[in-house]
Write an enzyme that holds these catalytic residues in place. Structure first.
Site, PDB file in Angstrom:
ATOM      1  N   CYS A   1      -9.934 -28.255  83.262  1.00  0.00           N
ATOM      2  CA  CYS A   1     -11.183 -28.695  82.467  1.00  0.00           C
ATOM      3  C   CYS A   1     -11.118 -29.235  81.345  1.00  0.00           C
ATOM      4  O   CYS A   1     -11.769 -30.278  80.877  1.00  0.00           O
ATOM      5  CB  CYS A   1     -11.932 -27.390  82.340  1.00  0.00           C
ATOM      6  SG  CYS A   1     -12.155 -26.154  83.722  1.00  0.00           S
TER       7      CYS A   1
ATOM      8  N   HIS B   1     -12.820 -32.462  78.876  1.00  0.00           N
ATOM      9  CA  HIS B   1     -14.030 -31.869  78.018  1.00  0.00           C
ATOM     10  C   HIS B   1     -13.401 -31.359  76.654  1.00  0.00           C
ATOM     11  O   HIS B   1     -14.054 -30.848  75.960  1.00  0.00           O
ATOM     12  CB  HIS B   1     -14.861 -31.055  78.801  1.00  0.00           C
ATOM     13  CG  HIS B   1     -15.493 -31.529  79.822  1.00  0.00           C
ATOM     14  ND1 HIS B   1     -16.726 -32.427  80.002  1.00  0.00           N
ATOM     15  CD2 HIS B   1     -15.271 -31.432  81.089  1.00  0.00           C
ATOM     16  CE1 HIS B   1     -16.986 -32.917  81.038  1.00  0.00           C
ATOM     17  NE2 HIS B   1     -16.139 -32.054  81.765  1.00  0.00           N
TER      18      HIS B   1
ATOM     19  N   ARG C   1     -21.793 -26.606  89.935  1.00  0.00           N
ATOM     20  CA  ARG C   1     -21.249 -27.649  89.044  1.00  0.00           C
ATOM     21  C   ARG C   1     -19.696 -27.601  88.841  1.00  0.00           C
ATOM     22  O   ARG C   1     -18.960 -28.377  89.024  1.00  0.00           O
ATOM     23  CB  ARG C   1     -21.826 -27.722  87.687  1.00  0.00           C
ATOM     24  CG  ARG C   1     -21.469 -28.876  86.710  1.00  0.00           C
ATOM     25  CD  ARG C   1     -21.994 -30.170  87.346  1.00  0.00           C
ATOM     26  NE  ARG C   1     -21.491 -31.511  86.623  1.00  0.00           N
ATOM     27  CZ  ARG C   1     -20.612 -31.906  86.934  1.00  0.00           C
ATOM     28  NH1 ARG C   1     -19.835 -31.664  88.057  1.00  0.00           N
ATOM     29  NH2 ARG C   1     -20.156 -32.979  86.510  1.00  0.00           N
TER      30      ARG C   1
ATOM     31  N   CYS D   1     -16.954 -30.019  90.176  1.00  0.00           N
ATOM     32  CA  CYS D   1     -15.840 -30.691  89.109  1.00  0.00           C
ATOM     33  C   CYS D   1     -14.540 -30.644  90.121  1.00  0.00           C
ATOM     34  O   CYS D   1     -13.714 -31.287  89.836  1.00  0.00           O
ATOM     35  CB  CYS D   1     -16.045 -29.805  87.897  1.00  0.00           C
ATOM     36  SG  CYS D   1     -16.741 -30.688  86.437  1.00  0.00           S
TER      37      CYS D   1
END
Lengths: 122, 278
Positions: B192, B196, B235, B239
């Site tokens: 992740c 991000h 979501r 992802c």
């Protein structure tokens, strides 16, 4: 002649098979790739998608995550080094965000050679 | 490499480290929030709830135009009807949630009896089952609409996730969520944080990568790509699939713990769901 042809095809398939199984098929010989095919792969979302992260001269809507792909033959000492970087960039830098295109079989060996030839030409 | 990049990596590097050197959740949260506030010094803290639109004036302008006639409005009104409609036994959601419907700020929380993180959708499904109704799919459809209504009514509540100190399993769940966040997975080998964290604000093709800080505040979201409303775990699944990894179950342990970690990182931010995103 016919059987020889068959044999040669078989040998080629075997060699390809081996190339896919070996951990570092880029180590032995300079990759032979097709620049135009490589360009298509670099711009294809479902393939290399280099443009998603890298500015490439002539490419539309490039990303800004990786460095611009320019003057590559002056940034890499050999095409093999460039090939190795695309194969698995986490070897040189474990923090690298770039997907390991060869190691994780995102591209086939031929696609990898093609894309390497294209990037090297930039 | 600048200092702030090292700081965020430090949260990840405490993973699996010897117990003595491990940062507390409070220390993680302070590092995490200050990392993003230093990375984007012109973004006011509360504006992180707006994701990429906090960074991109053009995108923000388009988004604000969309918010004039919010695409999640139908979902909110459908959810409101659900809230008010009695179950077959005559009871309603209000019987399970006397403080409702503005209850989003209580989630996710650690449930000591169950020994798990509990999400809002889990409690809503629990209410249904206690009243003889079938549970709903958590991340999409009518449950996402009910969630949209609850989120709308809860706007302005402040994220305040607690990791109770009297149950070590709560800290373990938080740590599992943190580990998930920093673990690379899938054929693309992305965690992740790959996109991000240090790459937030950069462009993936023409899309600006949103900062992790603020990711949990605005759910459920009407996503243009979906053409409908969906939950946070939907979501998450998307992802994971985008990096060519296996998606996990909505409301399953992996995503519950991930939501627990991410929500804890967002403590102090105002809730602003439901949202509208591309």
């Amino acid at each position: 002649m016919r059987s020889l042809g068959k044999f040669a095809t078989g040998a080629t398939v075997a060699a390809l098979g081996w190339a896919l199984l070996l951990p570092s098929p880029h180590a032995a010989n300079a990759p032979v790739g097709d620049v135009e095919a490589g360009k298509a792969i670099a711009m294809d979302r479902a393939k290399g998608n280099c443009i998603a992260c890298h500015m490439i001269p002539g490419g539309q809507s490039p990303g800004t995550i990786g460095p611009a792909l320019v003057a590559m033959s002056s940034r890499y000492p050999t095409i093999e080094k460039l090939h190795a970087q695309i194969y698995d960039s986490t070897v040189a830098n474990p923090q690298s965000a770039m997907p390991p295109f060869g190691k994780n079989r995102i591209l086939t060996e031929q696609e990898l050679n093609d894309v390497t030839a294209y990037i090297w030409s930039l | 490499m600048n200092k702030t990049i090292l700081t965020l990596a430090a949260i990840g590097l405490t993973l699996g480290a010897a117990g003595a050197s491990q940062a507390t959740p409070q220390e993680d949260q302070a590092m995490f929030q200050s990392y993003f506030m230093k990375r984007f010094p012109n973004v006011p803290k509360d504006d992180f709830v707006n994701g990429a639109y906090a960074l991109d004036p053009v995108g923000r302008e388009n988004w604000e135009a969309i918010e004039e006639f919010p695409p999640y409005e139908t979902a909110v009104s459908n959810g409101e009807k659900m809230w008010a409609t009695p179950f077959a036994n005559g009871k309603t959601y209000a019987d399970c949630f006397p403080d409702g419907p503005a209850i989003a700020g209580k989630y996710p929380y650690w449930n000591k009896d169950k020994g798990t993180v509990v999400t809002l959708t889990m409690d809503l499904n629990g209410c249904r089952e206690a009243n003889g109704e079938k549970p709903l799919k958590p991340e999409t459809g009518p449950m996402a609409e009910l969630n949209a209504y609850i989120a709308f009514e809860s706007r302005g509540q402040i994220r305040k996730v607690v990791i109770p100190e009297d149950d070590p399993r709560a800290l373990a769940a938080y740590e599992k969520g943190r580990e998930f966040y920093f673990t690379r997975r899938g054929q693309f080998n992305f965690a992740c944080v790959t996109c991000h964290g240090a790459n937030s604000g950069n462009q993936l093709r023409s899309e600006i990568l949103s900062p992790a800080f603020g990711h949990t505040t605005h759910w459920p979201v009407y996503r243009s790509k979906w053409g409908e409303i969906g939950g946070l775990h939907r979501r998450y699944k998307g992802c994971n699939e985008q990096v060519r990894a296996k998606a996990f179950e909505a409301d399953g342990e992996e995503y519950r713990d991930l939501e627990y970690f991410m929500s804890y990182m967002d403590n102090g931010l105002p809730l602003n769901g439901p949202g509208a995103r591309k």
